[in-house]
Design a protein around this motif. Sequence first.
Motif, PDB file in Angstrom:
ATOM      1  N   LEU A 252       4.393  -9.734   8.563  1.00 41.09           N
ATOM      2  CA  LEU A 252       5.610  -9.446   9.571  1.00 41.09           C
ATOM      3  C   LEU A 252       5.870 -10.889   9.867  1.00 41.09           C
ATOM      4  N   TYR A 317       6.652  -0.915   5.418  1.00 42.26           N
ATOM      5  CA  TYR A 317       5.966  -1.257   5.354  1.00 42.26           C
ATOM      6  C   TYR A 317       4.755  -0.543   5.242  1.00 42.26           C
ATOM      7  N   TYR A 321       2.012  -2.246   2.187  1.00 42.87           N
ATOM      8  CA  TYR A 321       0.194  -1.535   2.619  1.00 42.87           C
ATOM      9  C   TYR A 321      -0.307  -0.641   1.365  1.00 42.87           C
ATOM     10  N   ASN A 326      -0.361  -4.918  -1.946  1.00 42.91           N
ATOM     11  CA  ASN A 326      -0.339  -5.376  -0.704  1.00 42.91           C
ATOM     12  C   ASN A 326      -1.295  -6.938  -1.448  1.00 42.91           C
ATOM     13  N   LEU A 337       9.290  -7.043   1.126  1.00 42.79           N
ATOM     14  CA  LEU A 337      10.015  -6.802   2.560  1.00 42.79           C
ATOM     15  C   LEU A 337      11.631  -6.717   3.017  1.00 42.79           C
TER      16      LEU A 337
END
Length: 911
Positions: A252, A317, A321, A326, A337
């Motif tokens: 993030l 996201y 993931y 990931n 992203l």
Amino acid sequence: MVVALLGVGGLVRVSAMFYANISGDDATVALVAKHILHGENFPAFFYRQSFMGSLNGAHMVPALFLFGPSVLLVRLNAVAWSLLFPLGLYILARRMYDESAARITLLLAAVPPFLLTYYSTVAEPHFETNTFGVILLLLALVALTASREPRRARALGCLGFVGGLAWWTNAKTVVVLGPILLGLLVQDPRLPVRRGGLLLGAGLALGSLPAWLFYATQRDPGPGNLGSARRFLEVSIDLSWPRLWEFVTNVLPLVVGSYYWEPDSSRRRVALLAACAVHVGAIGVAGVAAVRALRGGVPARRAWGLWLLLLTLVATYVALYVSTFNLLRQMSRGRYLLTAYIPVLVFLGAAIARLGRRSRLAAGVVLAGVLAFHVWTNLVYLWPLWPAERARRAAEIGVHQALAQHLGAKGSEAVLVDDPMESIRWQFFLTGTRVSGLTTEVYYPSAGPADAAERVSILVTRHEARVPTHVRMATQLELLGATPTVTRFGGQWLYENVAIPSRVYRQVPRAGWRALGESDVPPAAADGDLGTAWPARRLDRTEMGELVLDLGAPRVVARLVLWPTALTDVIVPLEIAGSMDGAAWRRLGVAPERVAQPAFAAGTRPVFRPRNGWLELVIAPEPVRYLRVRPAEPGSVGVGMVGELFAYEALDAPPAGDADLDLAALLRRLEARGVTRLLADPVVSARVALATGRTVATLPANGALNSHGLAPPMHLFARLRLRATDAALVAAEDASELGARLASAGLSVMVEPMGPYVLVQPVGPLVPATRCRPTDWRVTAETPEPDGRSGRYVVEGRLPGSTSVAVVRLEHPRVSTRHATVIRVEVSDDGRSWRAVDARPLGEWAWAGRTLFTFSSGASELGLTGASGRAVRVELRLLYRGAGAITALCVHGPAALDRSAAGGASRSRPS
């Protein structure tokens, strides 16, 4: 105002761009543009993979036509096209909110965090997802809020076409397309059967047509391979709290500003937390507004826009993931992203504009703080501000220009570059000079001309701490007997006039060789079979990891050639020593010089691609009777380090015939004999393939990647089945032993000297090229032998109709000439009445660059005479009992339908 803010965005991006050089991915895109401009290639995808299209190479073509290849061209072209994203964000925010929110959003996109700045300045096909994403969202809002069906249908058709283009350009666009399609279905569940839905589907198919045409004509290698489109389908779901916390804390912050901006001080950590709080607050405000919009009272465009943006953020996201991507290192995740900036910047701009309606001062403070944080993350990369950085880049550009001028003036037939990405760069920059990777070539068509070149230069660009790479290259060339001239350009080294003296050798007869401490006669390293090797199993630490060969008598050895059977990427340096008495040893050399980097001489030029090659060591003539091979580092030996080993004596006499191969004479000979596949070293193979337009098939050198990023199997040999239209061009000194090996296999051959080579063509008995048709087989009988270990099996299989059967192929871990005996082969027209047919074993061979070897494997083929029917039955005895043999039928058919007929490796593999 919009033009001014776009100007600010362009200034920020140009000030942060890396103008001294381009990355390998940038160079690949630029090379695509160069090939499109010159009509050399019109690729569907980014070279070496098949999930990012070539559209971003196509849009570079006009600039390349006007200005020619350069680093600045690539960078400035990327910056110019990237400005469509902030412009699109401005329009999207204005459609959803108002002019104030749109201008703030545009300002935030013009001066963004460094992650967005960086990917706005590179040609890699990642940023297109953002530009396409904004356009798709704008079209989706038109379709979702259209008051008339014709307008809605037109919008859906445009949405489908742009979506298809976007998906072809970068499969990551699915994180925007998915929410849009979901929203359309929520609004109208019957959309797929309506006119607008059909137009949407047709547009998707048309826009992505290049991808579907590619997939329809190219076999995807499957998950786990570099260029497989199916890699995106691989998932790794771990919902544990430690994994979730790791993902949140590492991924993030990349969007907010930690991309190459390490929060390594208290001040930076506080600033990052504050920026995260502002972004999370803006997203929270948007989430609350989206929930309230469900109750009505909000313009339709804003309501739909809020939900589409929130779903896009979540999809970005979640997709990362659950994907195996990931597992990438933290910085590499940033490229996946980028689509998060579409909702994040719009929500942030709208939240600040909303705050401004209550307090301009508070909104100004928040906006100034966010922009200051963005500038901070970019600051270290703003090269105009730092004189030392400007000087460093200027020096790098000077070295690059000097090297480019030197390479252009010298006119080398080919330049081999040790770094495949650096090779791609030079292929873009240079015109008229053939450039290729030393061991790995990303652009497949560059491999052939480079392999065919008679004279090459070698550019060493990599740097290593323990032993400099250019020192390793000098040692490697010295082991081959090459004497190049070396010029240094900054941190790069150019080896020119790489010449290997032409010498005449005579092979040391291997009939009397013995391996000390082994009972095998002859030893596995000298039995002419690449299916046997030393060691046959992995040795433990207590065992002596060395092979000692007794040549039977003293010989003055000047060259050693050996073939490991292990994969080339695990071949370790092997120390070779000689001795007259088996006690006092003298080190002769090490081959390869380093792990996974074989090198050998084909004629008078060095070759570094492993397929169709060997390990070679040229030494001053040394009298030896015993040869010892062991790993240079104890304990590193694996299975199959030495499959075959040859020793040679040097002759002072000139060659009996021409010193060089007459290519024209060879081609005439191949045509006269009807040869369709030539087995030769990689240099001759490349020359023949280029001269014949590949009408004569050859085995490609390994390391040349195709569009899926795949090369032939990583071995120093290729397994195959000999056909009547095959011919092998063998080094003259190896021809005598090969003739004996072919004769022992019961094959008749035609032999003809061709300069330093001998052309060998088997004339029989061989089975014509066949098409292999897999068939459902079943074991109808299993009888244990008295010894309890072996057993007899009867295996039956049926064909769809009566056909002429040429070959029965048996595949099983225990099916080979050493472990299986075929007792009887029968055919039947009805599956009840059987008649015996003559069957003889067909040996598998391995082409090892210089010569042919037999190959004992877990597969066996039987050639049938006069066999025709709808069913085949095979009775065989297996030395080791187990499951029944898995089998397949090969029936007569067009040679082009058989992989082996096209020059590829045999399909016979242990099941």
